[in-house]
Design a protein around this motif. Structure first.
Motif, PDB file in Angstrom:
ATOM      1  N   PHE A  97     -86.214 -59.522  45.737  1.00  0.00           N
ATOM      2  CA  PHE A  97     -86.015 -58.198  46.384  1.00  0.00           C
ATOM      3  C   PHE A  97     -84.749 -57.539  45.592  1.00  0.00           C
ATOM      4  O   PHE A  97     -83.890 -56.904  45.800  1.00  0.00           O
ATOM      5  CB  PHE A  97     -85.497 -57.987  47.746  1.00  0.00           C
ATOM      6  CG  PHE A  97     -86.685 -58.470  48.613  1.00  0.00           C
ATOM      7  CD1 PHE A  97     -88.057 -58.236  48.144  1.00  0.00           C
ATOM      8  CD2 PHE A  97     -86.496 -58.499  49.863  1.00  0.00           C
ATOM      9  CE1 PHE A  97     -89.052 -58.333  49.083  1.00  0.00           C
ATOM     10  CE2 PHE A  97     -87.560 -58.879  50.719  1.00  0.00           C
ATOM     11  CZ  PHE A  97     -88.964 -58.809  50.224  1.00  0.00           C
ATOM     12  N   ILE A  98     -84.502 -57.925  44.175  1.00  0.00           N
ATOM     13  CA  ILE A  98     -83.558 -57.398  43.214  1.00  0.00           C
ATOM     14  C   ILE A  98     -82.011 -57.701  43.494  1.00  0.00           C
ATOM     15  O   ILE A  98     -81.438 -58.410  42.812  1.00  0.00           O
ATOM     16  CB  ILE A  98     -84.010 -56.016  42.925  1.00  0.00           C
ATOM     17  CG1 ILE A  98     -85.507 -55.972  42.556  1.00  0.00           C
ATOM     18  CG2 ILE A  98     -83.103 -55.369  41.778  1.00  0.00           C
ATOM     19  CD1 ILE A  98     -86.127 -54.297  42.433  1.00  0.00           C
ATOM     20  N   GLU A  99     -81.682 -57.114  44.470  1.00  0.00           N
ATOM     21  CA  GLU A  99     -80.283 -57.350  44.911  1.00  0.00           C
ATOM     22  C   GLU A  99     -80.136 -58.502  45.890  1.00  0.00           C
ATOM     23  O   GLU A  99     -78.965 -58.730  46.355  1.00  0.00           O
ATOM     24  CB  GLU A  99     -79.774 -56.169  45.462  1.00  0.00           C
ATOM     25  CG  GLU A  99     -79.828 -54.725  44.761  1.00  0.00           C
ATOM     26  CD  GLU A  99     -78.816 -54.815  43.410  1.00  0.00           C
ATOM     27  OE1 GLU A  99     -77.901 -55.548  43.734  1.00  0.00           O
ATOM     28  OE2 GLU A  99     -79.209 -54.555  42.509  1.00  0.00           O
ATOM     29  N   GLY A 100     -81.255 -59.178  46.170  1.00  0.00           N
ATOM     30  CA  GLY A 100     -81.216 -60.313  47.048  1.00  0.00           C
ATOM     31  C   GLY A 100     -82.618 -61.027  47.069  1.00  0.00           C
ATOM     32  O   GLY A 100     -83.415 -60.702  46.558  1.00  0.00           O
ATOM     33  N   GLY A 101     -82.472 -62.346  47.881  1.00  0.00           N
ATOM     34  CA  GLY A 101     -83.736 -62.984  48.027  1.00  0.00           C
ATOM     35  C   GLY A 101     -84.073 -62.910  49.492  1.00  0.00           C
ATOM     36  O   GLY A 101     -83.363 -62.890  50.399  1.00  0.00           O
ATOM     37  N   ALA A 102     -85.396 -63.376  49.521  1.00  0.00           N
ATOM     38  CA  ALA A 102     -85.763 -63.566  51.018  1.00  0.00           C
ATOM     39  C   ALA A 102     -87.016 -64.708  50.999  1.00  0.00           C
ATOM     40  O   ALA A 102     -87.429 -65.088  49.838  1.00  0.00           O
ATOM     41  CB  ALA A 102     -86.414 -62.360  51.427  1.00  0.00           C
ATOM     42  N   ALA A 103     -87.303 -64.783  52.157  1.00  0.00           N
ATOM     43  CA  ALA A 103     -88.520 -65.999  52.239  1.00  0.00           C
ATOM     44  C   ALA A 103     -89.154 -65.555  53.960  1.00  0.00           C
ATOM     45  O   ALA A 103     -88.319 -65.246  54.800  1.00  0.00           O
ATOM     46  CB  ALA A 103     -88.023 -67.334  52.166  1.00  0.00           C
ATOM     47  N   MET A 104     -90.158 -65.876  53.728  1.00  0.00           N
ATOM     48  CA  MET A 104     -91.128 -65.722  55.158  1.00  0.00           C
ATOM     49  C   MET A 104     -92.105 -67.056  55.234  1.00  0.00           C
ATOM     50  O   MET A 104     -92.682 -67.477  54.287  1.00  0.00           O
ATOM     51  CB  MET A 104     -91.903 -64.179  55.360  1.00  0.00           C
ATOM     52  CG  MET A 104     -92.340 -64.077  56.593  1.00  0.00           C
ATOM     53  SD  MET A 104     -93.155 -62.355  56.435  1.00  0.00           S
ATOM     54  CE  MET A 104     -91.854 -61.429  56.300  1.00  0.00           C
ATOM     55  N   VAL A 105     -91.986 -67.537  56.578  1.00  0.00           N
ATOM     56  CA  VAL A 105     -92.572 -68.825  56.663  1.00  0.00           C
ATOM     57  C   VAL A 105     -93.786 -68.396  57.749  1.00  0.00           C
ATOM     58  O   VAL A 105     -93.705 -67.894  58.609  1.00  0.00           O
ATOM     59  CB  VAL A 105     -91.701 -69.850  57.490  1.00  0.00           C
ATOM     60  CG1 VAL A 105     -92.477 -71.029  57.917  1.00  0.00           C
ATOM     61  CG2 VAL A 105     -90.492 -70.027  56.458  1.00  0.00           C
TER      62      VAL A 105
END
Length: 171
Positions: free
Chosen positions: A75-83
């Motif tokens: 997400f450009i300014e940060g990271g994420a994850a969904m399980v």
């Protein structure tokens, strides 16, 4: 981490669906955590214990809900994850741009629940929509992903859809 947990991580079979720098970043993070049985595939198979969908092509539906699937996001300014666990009912996978759908969903969730330090995601939505990417955000997402996969491998509870993991890039 106990020796039993280390053995579980070492023997866990991870399938990374997709390729490129993001998949390589995830592979590197997984190796650092102790995973050794990692395969890259272009299309999902059932020859793994956990799948990571870097290609963002909604593989959990095509696997018939048999494996946990982790979606890492840049997400450009940060990271994420969904399980997505086998019994989860997920709508975002059926929509076109999984990354953008997830960013809008997470941004709305954070706004609704007044989650601190998450305004950055709303601000970068237009850049995500334009397809911009960030190596730093991919590294952040890879670290999040590796931690989640380790927790799944050793049998710990993890947040899963509709919940998610989100972190701003460290400076």
């Amino acid at each position: 981490m106990t020796s039993e947990e280390k053995n579980k991580i070492e023997s866990c079979r991870i399938m990374i669906v997709g390729n490129g720098e993001f998949a390589d970043a995830i592979n590197t993070a997984l190796l650092k955590v102790g995973f050794h049985n990692i395969i890259y595939v272009e299309a999902p198979t059932e020859s793994a214990d956990i799948a990571v969908d870097v290609a963002m092509n909604g593989i959990s539906a095509r696997l018939g809900g048999k494996l946990p699937v982790v979606y890492p996001f840049d997400f450009i300014e940060g990271g994420a994850a969904m399980v997505v666990l086998p019994d989860d009912k997920v709508e975002f996978e059926a929509k076109g741009d999984v990354r953008l759908c997830a960013a809008k969903y997470m941004s709305g969730y954070c706004a609704f629940w007044n989650i601190d330090n998450s305004d950055w995601l709303r601000v970068v939505l237009p850049r995500i929509e334009q397809g911009e990417q960030s190596a730093k955000a991919q590294q952040t997402a890879a670290c999040i992903c590796a931690r989640i996969l380790a927790n799944i491998a050793v049998g710990r509870d993890v947040k899963h859809f509709p919940r998610f993991y989100l972190s701003k890039n460290l400076e």
